[in-house]
Design a protein around this motif. Structure first.
Motif, PDB file in Angstrom:
ATOM      1  N   ALA A 182       6.993   1.988  11.213  1.00 39.82           N
ATOM      2  CA  ALA A 182       5.942   1.265  10.510  1.00 39.82           C
ATOM      3  C   ALA A 182       4.990  -0.013  11.253  1.00 39.82           C
ATOM      4  O   ALA A 182       4.000  -0.251  10.717  1.00 39.82           O
ATOM      5  N   GLU A 198      -1.891  -2.379   3.794  1.00 36.00           N
ATOM      6  CA  GLU A 198      -1.032  -2.011   2.927  1.00 36.00           C
ATOM      7  C   GLU A 198       0.308  -0.938   4.321  1.00 36.00           C
ATOM      8  O   GLU A 198       1.315  -1.567   3.905  1.00 36.00           O
ATOM      9  N   ASP A 223       7.927  -5.864   5.001  1.00 38.34           N
ATOM     10  CA  ASP A 223       8.917  -5.246   3.984  1.00 38.34           C
ATOM     11  C   ASP A 223      10.038  -5.039   5.461  1.00 38.34           C
ATOM     12  O   ASP A 223      11.300  -5.193   4.587  1.00 38.34           O
ATOM     13  N   ARG A 226       1.666  -5.304   4.896  1.00 37.18           N
ATOM     14  CA  ARG A 226       2.823  -4.996   3.996  1.00 37.18           C
ATOM     15  C   ARG A 226       3.452  -4.462   4.233  1.00 37.18           C
ATOM     16  O   ARG A 226       4.981  -5.172   3.996  1.00 37.18           O
ATOM     17  N   ALA A 227       3.110  -3.330   4.362  1.00 38.38           N
ATOM     18  CA  ALA A 227       4.486  -1.885   4.395  1.00 38.38           C
ATOM     19  C   ALA A 227       6.023  -2.581   5.767  1.00 38.38           C
ATOM     20  O   ALA A 227       7.258  -2.514   5.801  1.00 38.38           O
TER      21      ALA A 227
END
Length: 84
Positions: free
Chosen positions: A52, A21, A28, A24-25
């Motif tokens: 992040a 997660e 992004d 992925r963040a």
């Protein structure tokens, strides 16, 4: 008292999911990595980008020792040593 294998496995899965997660963040927020052209300054990172990156790094640092403990325990428990 030491933890059961099931508890260790649950911790390992949670840590692995957190890493996924977090990365992925990070993607992004940052997008795909791009090389810095020769002679150009590195881009300035926003607070969201730094946060992040920090979360991804912390998630990975917590995951690695759990991964090692999980697989050492699993190999010993199942009698299934890793192949070279």
């Amino acid at each position: 008292m030491s933890e059961s294998f099931e508890e260790l496995e649950a911790q390992y899965r949670a840590a692995l999911n957190r890493v996924g997660e977090a990365y992925r963040a990070l993607q992004d927020v940052m997008g795909d990595p791009k090389p810095i052209p020769l002679g150009e300054e590195p881009p300035v990172l926003t607070k969201a980008e730094r946060d992040a990156q920090t979360e991804a790094m912390q998630a990975f640092q917590e995951y690695v020792p759990l991964r090692d403990r999980y697989w050492a325990t699993r190999w010993g428990r199942e009698g299934n040593p890793p192949k070279s």
